[in-house]
Design a protein around this motif. Structure first.
Motif, PDB file in Angstrom:
ATOM      1  N   VAL A 355       0.847  -1.203   0.000  1.00 49.73           N
ATOM      2  CA  VAL A 355       0.000   0.000   0.000  1.00 49.73           C
ATOM      3  C   VAL A 355       0.882   1.252   0.000  1.00 49.73           C
ATOM      4  O   VAL A 355       1.807   1.371   0.807  1.00 49.73           O
ATOM      5  N   GLY A 356       0.588   2.159  -0.902  1.00 48.23           N
ATOM      6  CA  GLY A 356       1.397   3.369  -1.042  1.00 48.23           C
ATOM      7  C   GLY A 356       0.787   4.571  -0.346  1.00 48.23           C
ATOM      8  O   GLY A 356       0.063   4.429   0.648  1.00 48.23           O
ATOM      9  N   LEU A 357       1.075   5.734  -0.887  1.00 48.24           N
ATOM     10  CA  LEU A 357       0.646   6.989  -0.243  1.00 48.24           C
ATOM     11  C   LEU A 357      -0.514   7.676  -0.969  1.00 48.24           C
ATOM     12  O   LEU A 357      -0.823   8.823  -0.658  1.00 48.24           O
ATOM     13  N   GLU A 358      -1.165   6.977  -1.906  1.00 44.01           N
ATOM     14  CA  GLU A 358      -2.344   7.569  -2.536  1.00 44.01           C
ATOM     15  C   GLU A 358      -3.422   7.733  -1.463  1.00 44.01           C
ATOM     16  O   GLU A 358      -3.378   7.090  -0.411  1.00 44.01           O
ATOM     17  N   HIS A 359      -4.447   8.535  -1.748  1.00 42.53           N
ATOM     18  CA  HIS A 359      -5.503   8.708  -0.753  1.00 42.53           C
ATOM     19  C   HIS A 359      -6.272   7.388  -0.581  1.00 42.53           C
ATOM     20  O   HIS A 359      -6.616   6.723  -1.565  1.00 42.53           O
ATOM     21  N   ALA A 360      -6.556   7.026   0.664  1.00 35.21           N
ATOM     22  CA  ALA A 360      -7.208   5.740   0.940  1.00 35.21           C
ATOM     23  C   ALA A 360      -8.539   5.608   0.206  1.00 35.21           C
ATOM     24  O   ALA A 360      -8.867   4.530  -0.318  1.00 35.21           O
ATOM     25  N   ASP A 361      -9.313   6.696   0.127  1.00 35.00           N
ATOM     26  CA  ASP A 361     -10.635   6.598  -0.524  1.00 35.00           C
ATOM     27  C   ASP A 361     -10.498   6.212  -1.993  1.00 35.00           C
ATOM     28  O   ASP A 361     -11.302   5.452  -2.530  1.00 35.00           O
ATOM     29  N   ASP A 362      -9.476   6.748  -2.658  1.00 35.06           N
ATOM     30  CA  ASP A 362      -9.279   6.421  -4.076  1.00 35.06           C
ATOM     31  C   ASP A 362      -8.884   4.950  -4.241  1.00 35.06           C
ATOM     32  O   ASP A 362      -9.356   4.262  -5.149  1.00 35.06           O
ATOM     33  N   LEU A 363      -8.012   4.482  -3.362  1.00 33.61           N
ATOM     34  CA  LEU A 363      -7.585   3.075  -3.455  1.00 33.61           C
ATOM     35  C   LEU A 363      -8.767   2.140  -3.188  1.00 33.61           C
ATOM     36  O   LEU A 363      -8.954   1.131  -3.884  1.00 33.61           O
ATOM     37  N   LEU A 364      -9.587   2.490  -2.186  1.00 28.03           N
ATOM     38  CA  LEU A 364     -10.747   1.644  -1.854  1.00 28.03           C
ATOM     39  C   LEU A 364     -11.731   1.610  -3.027  1.00 28.03           C
ATOM     40  O   LEU A 364     -12.269   0.554  -3.373  1.00 28.03           O
ATOM     41  N   ALA A 365     -11.947   2.759  -3.665  1.00 27.27           N
ATOM     42  CA  ALA A 365     -12.870   2.814  -4.808  1.00 27.27           C
ATOM     43  C   ALA A 365     -12.347   1.946  -5.954  1.00 27.27           C
ATOM     44  O   ALA A 365     -13.102   1.243  -6.614  1.00 27.27           O
ATOM     45  N   ASP A 366     -11.045   1.972  -6.169  1.00 20.50           N
ATOM     46  CA  ASP A 366     -10.455   1.176  -7.247  1.00 20.50           C
ATOM     47  C   ASP A 366     -10.641  -0.316  -6.967  1.00 20.50           C
ATOM     48  O   ASP A 366     -11.017  -1.101  -7.849  1.00 20.50           O
ATOM     49  N   LEU A 367     -10.377  -0.724  -5.717  1.00 20.29           N
ATOM     50  CA  LEU A 367     -10.548  -2.140  -5.356  1.00 20.29           C
ATOM     51  C   LEU A 367     -12.014  -2.566  -5.522  1.00 20.29           C
ATOM     52  O   LEU A 367     -12.315  -3.643  -6.044  1.00 20.29           O
ATOM     53  N   ALA A 368     -12.920  -1.683  -5.080  1.00 17.31           N
ATOM     54  CA  ALA A 368     -14.355  -2.001  -5.139  1.00 17.31           C
ATOM     55  C   ALA A 368     -14.801  -2.226  -6.587  1.00 17.31           C
ATOM     56  O   ALA A 368     -15.453  -3.221  -6.898  1.00 17.31           O
TER      57      ALA A 368
END
Ligand code: PLP
Length: 372
Positions: A355-368
Protein backbone atom coordinates in the motif's frame (compact mmCIF):
# COMPACT_ATOMS: atom_id res chain seq x y z
CA UNK A 1 14.77 10.81 21.24
CA UNK A 2 11.77 9.84 19.09
CA UNK A 3 12.35 7.72 15.99
CA UNK A 4 11.47 10.49 13.50
CA UNK A 5 13.88 12.95 15.12
CA UNK A 6 16.61 10.32 15.21
CA UNK A 7 16.07 9.47 11.52
CA UNK A 8 16.42 13.15 10.57
CA UNK A 9 19.30 14.05 12.85
CA UNK A 10 21.26 10.94 11.91
CA UNK A 11 21.10 11.75 8.21
CA UNK A 12 21.50 15.51 8.59
CA UNK A 13 25.06 16.55 9.31
CA UNK A 14 25.79 20.11 8.03
CA UNK A 15 29.35 20.40 6.81
CA UNK A 16 31.38 22.81 9.03
CA UNK A 17 33.48 24.11 6.12
CA UNK A 18 30.93 24.69 3.35
CA UNK A 19 27.77 24.80 5.45
CA UNK A 20 25.93 22.51 3.03
CA UNK A 21 22.77 21.22 4.68
CA UNK A 22 22.42 18.24 2.39
CA UNK A 23 25.47 15.97 2.57
CA UNK A 24 27.62 15.63 -0.57
CA UNK A 25 28.06 12.34 -2.42
CA UNK A 26 31.68 11.18 -2.18
CA UNK A 27 32.37 9.56 -5.53
CA UNK A 28 36.15 9.28 -5.21
CA UNK A 29 37.33 5.68 -5.27
CA UNK A 30 40.72 6.53 -3.77
CA UNK A 31 42.21 8.81 -1.08
CA UNK A 32 45.42 10.86 -1.22
CA UNK A 33 48.38 10.43 1.14
CA UNK A 34 50.51 13.40 2.32
CA UNK A 35 54.28 13.88 1.88
CA UNK A 36 54.96 11.50 4.76
CA UNK A 37 52.75 8.91 3.01
CA UNK A 38 50.05 9.23 5.67
CA UNK A 39 46.31 9.23 5.01
CA UNK A 40 44.36 12.14 6.54
CA UNK A 41 41.46 9.92 7.61
CA UNK A 42 40.28 6.32 7.85
CA UNK A 43 39.68 5.93 4.08
CA UNK A 44 42.07 4.18 1.69
CA UNK A 45 39.93 2.82 -1.13
CA UNK A 46 36.18 2.87 -1.57
CA UNK A 47 35.45 -0.88 -1.64
CA UNK A 48 36.29 -1.39 2.05
CA UNK A 49 35.07 2.06 3.06
CA UNK A 50 33.55 5.26 1.73
CA UNK A 51 32.30 8.35 3.64
CA UNK A 52 28.84 8.34 2.03
CA UNK A 53 28.41 4.65 2.76
CA UNK A 54 29.75 5.08 6.27
CA UNK A 55 27.17 7.80 6.98
CA UNK A 56 24.39 5.44 5.89
CA UNK A 57 25.84 2.56 7.91
CA UNK A 58 25.93 4.68 11.07
CA UNK A 59 22.33 5.75 10.50
CA UNK A 60 21.20 2.15 10.00
CA UNK A 61 22.87 1.06 13.24
CA UNK A 62 21.23 3.94 15.11
CA UNK A 63 17.75 3.23 13.76
CA UNK A 64 17.89 -0.46 14.68
CA UNK A 65 19.62 0.10 18.02
CA UNK A 66 22.68 -1.92 16.94
CA UNK A 67 26.40 -1.37 17.37
CA UNK A 68 27.42 -1.85 13.72
CA UNK A 69 25.69 -1.27 10.37
CA UNK A 70 26.86 -2.52 6.99
CA UNK A 71 25.41 -1.57 3.62
CA UNK A 72 25.30 -3.86 0.58
CA UNK A 73 24.37 -3.61 -3.09
CA UNK A 74 21.06 -5.45 -2.58
CA UNK A 75 19.14 -7.32 0.10
CA UNK A 76 20.33 -10.56 -1.46
CA UNK A 77 23.97 -9.37 -1.32
CA UNK A 78 23.51 -8.74 2.41
CA UNK A 79 22.00 -12.20 2.96
CA UNK A 80 24.69 -13.84 0.84
CA UNK A 81 27.51 -12.15 2.75
CA UNK A 82 26.07 -13.32 6.06
CA UNK A 83 25.89 -16.93 4.84
CA UNK A 84 29.44 -16.64 3.45
CA UNK A 85 30.62 -15.83 6.97
CA UNK A 86 29.51 -19.32 8.08
CA UNK A 87 31.63 -22.42 7.47
CA UNK A 88 30.93 -25.48 5.34
CA UNK A 89 29.17 -28.01 7.59
CA UNK A 90 27.13 -25.36 9.43
CA UNK A 91 23.34 -25.57 9.57
CA UNK A 92 20.77 -22.79 9.10
CA UNK A 93 17.15 -22.85 10.26
CA UNK A 94 14.81 -20.80 8.09
CA UNK A 95 11.11 -19.88 8.27
CA UNK A 96 8.85 -21.94 5.97
CA UNK A 97 7.28 -18.73 4.74
CA UNK A 98 10.04 -16.35 3.69
CA UNK A 99 11.12 -14.21 0.77
CA UNK A 100 11.69 -16.87 -1.90
CA UNK A 101 15.21 -15.60 -2.69
CA UNK A 102 16.51 -16.57 0.78
CA UNK A 103 15.88 -20.34 0.43
CA UNK A 104 16.90 -20.08 -3.24
CA UNK A 105 20.33 -18.78 -2.14
CA UNK A 106 20.64 -21.58 0.40
CA UNK A 107 19.57 -24.28 -2.05
CA UNK A 108 21.32 -23.14 -5.21
CA UNK A 109 24.47 -21.44 -3.87
CA UNK A 110 25.26 -22.45 -0.30
CA UNK A 111 24.06 -26.06 -0.24
CA UNK A 112 26.62 -27.06 -2.93
CA UNK A 113 29.20 -25.07 -0.90
CA UNK A 114 28.53 -27.14 2.24
CA UNK A 115 25.80 -25.42 4.28
CA UNK A 116 22.76 -27.45 5.26
CA UNK A 117 19.42 -25.94 6.09
CA UNK A 118 15.97 -26.85 7.36
CA UNK A 119 12.76 -24.95 6.82
CA UNK A 120 10.46 -24.83 9.80
CA UNK A 121 7.22 -23.10 10.69
CA UNK A 122 8.58 -20.44 13.06
CA UNK A 123 5.11 -19.96 14.58
CA UNK A 124 5.59 -23.35 16.22
CA UNK A 125 8.25 -22.99 18.92
CA UNK A 126 8.34 -26.73 19.66
CA UNK A 127 9.04 -27.43 15.99
CA UNK A 128 11.80 -24.79 16.04
CA UNK A 129 13.37 -26.35 19.14
CA UNK A 130 13.20 -29.84 17.59
CA UNK A 131 14.86 -28.65 14.36
CA UNK A 132 17.94 -27.19 16.05
CA UNK A 133 20.98 -29.44 15.60
CA UNK A 134 24.41 -29.36 17.19
CA UNK A 135 25.80 -27.57 14.12
CA UNK A 136 22.99 -24.98 13.87
CA UNK A 137 24.60 -21.55 13.69
CA UNK A 138 21.77 -19.31 12.45
CA UNK A 139 18.02 -19.12 13.08
CA UNK A 140 16.75 -16.90 10.24
CA UNK A 141 13.34 -15.34 10.92
CA UNK A 142 11.25 -13.21 8.66
CA UNK A 143 8.37 -11.54 10.46
CA UNK A 144 5.87 -10.52 9.18
CA UNK A 145 6.67 -13.11 6.55
CA UNK A 146 6.47 -12.83 2.79
CA UNK A 147 3.81 -13.42 1.50
CA UNK A 148 1.61 -14.97 4.23
CA UNK A 149 2.20 -12.32 6.94
CA UNK A 150 2.95 -15.01 9.53
CA UNK A 151 4.43 -13.72 12.76
CA UNK A 152 7.39 -15.27 14.59
CA UNK A 153 7.87 -14.61 18.31
CA UNK A 154 11.30 -12.95 18.15
CA UNK A 155 11.92 -12.99 21.93
CA UNK A 156 11.34 -16.74 22.21
CA UNK A 157 13.19 -17.65 19.02
CA UNK A 158 16.24 -15.55 20.01
CA UNK A 159 16.26 -17.36 23.34
CA UNK A 160 16.13 -20.76 21.61
CA UNK A 161 19.00 -19.67 19.36
CA UNK A 162 21.13 -18.49 22.26
CA UNK A 163 20.45 -21.64 24.30
CA UNK A 164 21.90 -23.59 21.35
CA UNK A 165 24.90 -21.29 20.88
CA UNK A 166 23.45 -19.95 17.60
CA UNK A 167 22.54 -16.45 16.47
CA UNK A 168 19.09 -15.15 15.57
CA UNK A 169 18.79 -13.05 12.42
CA UNK A 170 15.60 -11.16 11.55
CA UNK A 171 14.71 -9.94 8.07
CA UNK A 172 12.99 -6.72 9.14
CA UNK A 173 12.30 -5.44 5.62
CA UNK A 174 8.52 -5.45 5.94
CA UNK A 175 8.11 -4.06 9.45
CA UNK A 176 10.99 -1.53 9.29
CA UNK A 177 12.50 -0.17 12.53
CA UNK A 178 9.52 2.20 12.72
CA UNK A 179 7.30 -0.73 13.73
CA UNK A 180 9.68 -3.40 15.03
CA UNK A 181 13.17 -3.34 16.53
CA UNK A 182 14.42 -6.95 16.56
CA UNK A 183 17.67 -6.22 18.47
CA UNK A 184 15.62 -4.91 21.41
CA UNK A 185 13.71 -8.21 21.28
CA UNK A 186 16.90 -10.28 21.55
CA UNK A 187 18.01 -10.76 17.92
CA UNK A 188 21.70 -10.57 17.06
CA UNK A 189 21.47 -9.34 13.47
CA UNK A 190 18.84 -7.42 11.50
CA UNK A 191 18.70 -7.72 7.73
CA UNK A 192 17.02 -5.27 5.32
CA UNK A 193 16.33 -4.99 1.67
CA UNK A 194 16.78 -1.21 1.68
CA UNK A 195 15.33 -1.36 -1.84
CA UNK A 196 11.97 -1.31 -0.06
CA UNK A 197 10.73 1.02 2.72
CA UNK A 198 14.07 2.48 3.79
CA UNK A 199 14.68 4.10 0.42
CA UNK A 200 10.93 4.23 -0.21
CA UNK A 201 10.72 5.41 -3.82
CA UNK A 202 11.35 2.26 -5.92
CA UNK A 203 14.46 3.79 -7.48
CA UNK A 204 17.43 2.16 -5.76
CA UNK A 205 18.58 -1.39 -4.97
CA UNK A 206 20.25 -1.92 -1.61
CA UNK A 207 20.64 -4.13 1.43
CA UNK A 208 21.87 -3.91 5.00
CA UNK A 209 22.96 -5.92 8.00
CA UNK A 210 22.88 -4.40 11.48
CA UNK A 211 24.69 -6.20 14.30
CA UNK A 212 23.89 -6.04 17.99
CA UNK A 213 27.58 -6.06 18.86
CA UNK A 214 31.10 -5.96 17.46
CA UNK A 215 31.56 -9.74 17.84
CA UNK A 216 33.95 -12.06 15.98
CA UNK A 217 31.14 -12.92 13.53
CA UNK A 218 30.57 -9.20 12.85
CA UNK A 219 34.25 -8.79 12.01
CA UNK A 220 34.12 -11.77 9.66
CA UNK A 221 31.15 -10.23 7.79
CA UNK A 222 32.96 -6.87 7.59
CA UNK A 223 36.01 -8.62 6.14
CA UNK A 224 33.83 -10.24 3.47
CA UNK A 225 32.06 -6.96 2.73
CA UNK A 226 35.36 -5.22 2.02
CA UNK A 227 37.06 -8.16 0.30
CA UNK A 228 34.26 -9.31 -1.98
CA UNK A 229 32.79 -5.84 -2.52
CA UNK A 230 29.07 -6.55 -2.80
CA UNK A 231 28.65 -2.91 -1.79
CA UNK A 232 26.32 -0.12 -2.97
CA UNK A 233 27.56 2.88 -4.96
CA UNK A 234 27.89 6.21 -3.10
CA UNK A 235 24.89 7.56 -5.03
CA UNK A 236 22.77 4.57 -4.00
CA UNK A 237 23.83 5.09 -0.36
CA UNK A 238 22.86 8.75 -0.61
CA UNK A 239 19.42 7.83 -2.01
CA UNK A 240 18.77 5.38 0.83
CA UNK A 241 19.86 8.01 3.39
CA UNK A 242 17.49 10.50 1.80
CA UNK A 243 14.63 8.00 1.96
CA UNK A 244 15.27 7.37 5.65
CA UNK A 245 14.47 11.02 6.46
CA UNK A 246 10.78 10.39 5.71
CA UNK A 247 10.61 6.73 6.76
CA UNK A 248 8.47 7.30 9.86
CA UNK A 249 5.77 9.43 8.23
CA UNK A 250 5.60 7.22 5.17
CA UNK A 251 5.31 3.94 7.06
CA UNK A 252 2.66 5.24 9.47
CA UNK A 253 0.54 6.80 6.71
CA UNK A 254 0.83 3.73 4.47
CA UNK A 255 0.01 1.49 7.43
CA UNK A 256 -3.17 3.47 8.23
CA UNK A 257 -4.39 3.05 4.65
CA UNK A 258 -3.46 -0.65 4.67
CA UNK A 259 -5.62 -1.15 7.77
CA UNK A 260 -8.63 0.34 5.98
CA UNK A 261 -7.98 -1.76 2.88
CA UNK A 262 -7.61 -4.97 4.91
CA UNK A 263 -10.90 -4.30 6.70
CA UNK A 264 -12.67 -3.52 3.42
CA UNK A 265 -11.39 -6.69 1.75
CA UNK A 266 -12.24 -8.87 4.76
CA UNK A 267 -15.90 -7.88 4.41
CA UNK A 268 -16.09 -8.33 0.64
CA UNK A 269 -18.06 -11.30 -0.74
CA UNK A 270 -15.51 -11.99 -3.51
CA UNK A 271 -12.72 -12.45 -0.96
CA UNK A 272 -11.79 -15.77 0.65
CA UNK A 273 -9.26 -14.49 3.22
CA UNK A 274 -7.04 -11.55 4.10
CA UNK A 275 -3.63 -11.87 5.75
CA UNK A 276 -2.78 -8.73 7.69
CA UNK A 277 -1.31 -8.20 11.19
CA UNK A 278 -3.82 -5.40 11.92
CA UNK A 279 -6.87 -7.67 11.78
CA UNK A 280 -8.45 -8.77 15.07
CA UNK A 281 -8.59 -12.37 13.83
CA UNK A 282 -4.87 -12.65 12.96
CA UNK A 283 -3.79 -15.93 14.64
CA UNK A 284 -0.73 -14.31 16.30
CA UNK A 285 -2.53 -11.18 17.50
CA UNK A 286 -1.02 -11.23 21.01
CA UNK A 287 2.58 -11.52 19.71
CA UNK A 288 1.91 -8.68 17.24
CA UNK A 289 0.79 -6.47 20.12
CA UNK A 290 3.91 -7.34 22.12
CA UNK A 291 6.55 -6.90 19.44
CA UNK A 292 5.18 -4.48 16.83
CA UNK A 293 4.18 -0.82 17.10
CA UNK A 294 1.80 -1.14 14.15
CA UNK A 295 0.69 -3.67 11.53
CA UNK A 296 2.54 -2.24 8.52
CA UNK A 297 1.55 -1.55 4.93
CA UNK A 298 1.83 -5.04 3.39
CA UNK A 299 -1.09 -7.42 3.07
CA UNK A 300 -2.07 -10.47 1.08
CA UNK A 301 -5.54 -11.33 -0.11
CA UNK A 302 -6.89 -14.63 -1.40
CA UNK A 303 -9.84 -14.08 -3.71
CA UNK A 304 -12.57 -16.69 -4.16
CA UNK A 305 -11.62 -18.95 -7.09
CA UNK A 306 -8.16 -19.62 -8.48
CA UNK A 307 -5.45 -17.95 -10.51
CA UNK A 308 -7.89 -16.90 -13.26
CA UNK A 309 -10.15 -14.98 -10.86
CA UNK A 310 -7.11 -13.39 -9.17
CA UNK A 311 -5.64 -12.25 -12.48
CA UNK A 312 -9.01 -10.99 -13.74
CA UNK A 313 -9.35 -8.87 -10.58
CA UNK A 314 -5.93 -7.23 -10.83
CA UNK A 315 -6.40 -6.69 -14.58
CA UNK A 316 -9.26 -4.31 -13.79
CA UNK A 317 -7.33 -2.15 -11.30
CA UNK A 318 -6.27 1.30 -12.39
CA UNK A 319 -4.51 2.79 -9.33
CA UNK A 320 -2.53 -0.26 -8.19
CA UNK A 321 0.41 -0.93 -10.49
CA UNK A 322 0.84 -4.62 -11.34
CA UNK A 323 4.51 -5.04 -10.45
CA UNK A 324 6.81 -6.92 -8.12
CA UNK A 325 8.64 -5.32 -5.15
CA UNK A 326 7.17 -3.23 -2.34
CA UNK A 327 7.70 -0.41 0.10
CA UNK A 328 7.54 2.51 -2.34
CA UNK A 329 5.17 5.46 -2.27
CA UNK A 330 3.06 3.98 -5.09
CA UNK A 331 0.67 1.08 -4.45
CA UNK A 332 1.69 -2.19 -6.10
CA UNK A 333 -0.16 -5.46 -6.49
CA UNK A 334 1.31 -8.77 -7.51
CA UNK A 335 0.18 -12.29 -8.30
CA UNK A 336 2.91 -13.83 -6.18
CA UNK A 337 2.82 -17.34 -7.68
CA UNK A 338 3.62 -15.86 -11.12
CA UNK A 339 6.60 -13.94 -9.71
CA UNK A 340 7.94 -16.96 -7.79
CA UNK A 341 7.77 -19.31 -10.79
CA UNK A 342 6.97 -23.02 -11.13
CA UNK A 343 8.37 -24.05 -7.70
CA UNK A 344 6.17 -21.55 -5.86
CA UNK A 345 4.26 -22.88 -2.84
CA UNK A 346 2.15 -19.69 -2.61
CA UNK A 347 -1.63 -20.22 -3.13
CA UNK A 348 -2.61 -19.49 -6.73
CA UNK A 349 -5.45 -17.15 -5.70
CA UNK A 350 -3.15 -14.97 -3.56
CA UNK A 351 -2.35 -11.36 -4.39
CA UNK A 352 0.21 -9.37 -2.45
CA UNK A 353 -0.44 -5.69 -1.96
CA UNK A 354 2.07 -2.99 -1.06
CA UNK A 355 0.00 0.00 0.00
CA UNK A 356 1.40 3.37 -1.04
CA UNK A 357 0.65 6.99 -0.24
CA UNK A 358 -2.34 7.57 -2.54
CA UNK A 359 -5.50 8.71 -0.75
CA UNK A 360 -7.21 5.74 0.94
CA UNK A 361 -10.63 6.60 -0.52
CA UNK A 362 -9.28 6.42 -4.08
CA UNK A 363 -7.58 3.07 -3.46
CA UNK A 364 -10.75 1.64 -1.85
CA UNK A 365 -12.87 2.81 -4.81
CA UNK A 366 -10.46 1.18 -7.25
CA UNK A 367 -10.55 -2.14 -5.36
CA UNK A 368 -14.36 -2.00 -5.14
CA UNK A 369 -14.85 -1.48 -8.90
CA UNK A 370 -12.39 -4.27 -9.73
CA UNK A 371 -14.00 -6.80 -7.36
CA UNK A 372 -17.64 -6.05 -8.28
N1 PLP B 1 13.83 -9.82 2.00
C1 PLP B 1 12.55 -9.49 1.73
C2 PLP B 1 11.52 -9.64 2.80
C3 PLP B 1 12.20 -9.03 0.46
O1 PLP B 1 10.92 -8.71 0.21
C4 PLP B 1 13.21 -8.94 -0.53
C5 PLP B 1 12.89 -8.50 -1.91
O2 PLP B 1 11.75 -8.50 -2.34
C6 PLP B 1 14.52 -9.30 -0.21
C7 PLP B 1 14.80 -9.72 1.08
C8 PLP B 1 15.64 -9.23 -1.23
O3 PLP B 1 16.03 -7.91 -1.42
P1 PLP B 1 16.68 -7.33 -2.79
O4 PLP B 1 15.63 -7.46 -3.85
O5 PLP B 1 17.01 -5.91 -2.43
O6 PLP B 1 17.89 -8.14 -3.09
Amino acid sequence: MHFDTLALRATHQPDPITGVVVPPIHLSTTYARNEANELPGPYIYTRPNNPTREALEKTLAMLEGGAVGMAFGSGQAATMTLFQALSPGDHVLLSTDAYYGTPALLEQVFHPWGLTYTRVDMRDLEAVRASIHENTRVLWCETPSNPMLDIADLRSISQLAHDAGAICVCDNTWATPVLQRPIELGCDVVMHSTTKYLSGHSDVLGGALIFKEEAEFTQRVRLLQGLSGAVPSPFDCWLVSRGIKTLGVRVRAQSDTAQRIAEFLTNHLAVESVHYPGLENHPQRSIIQQQMKGPGAMLSVQVKGGADEALRFIGKLTLFTRATSLGGVESLIEHRATAEGPNSITPKNLLRISVGLEHADDLLADLAQALD
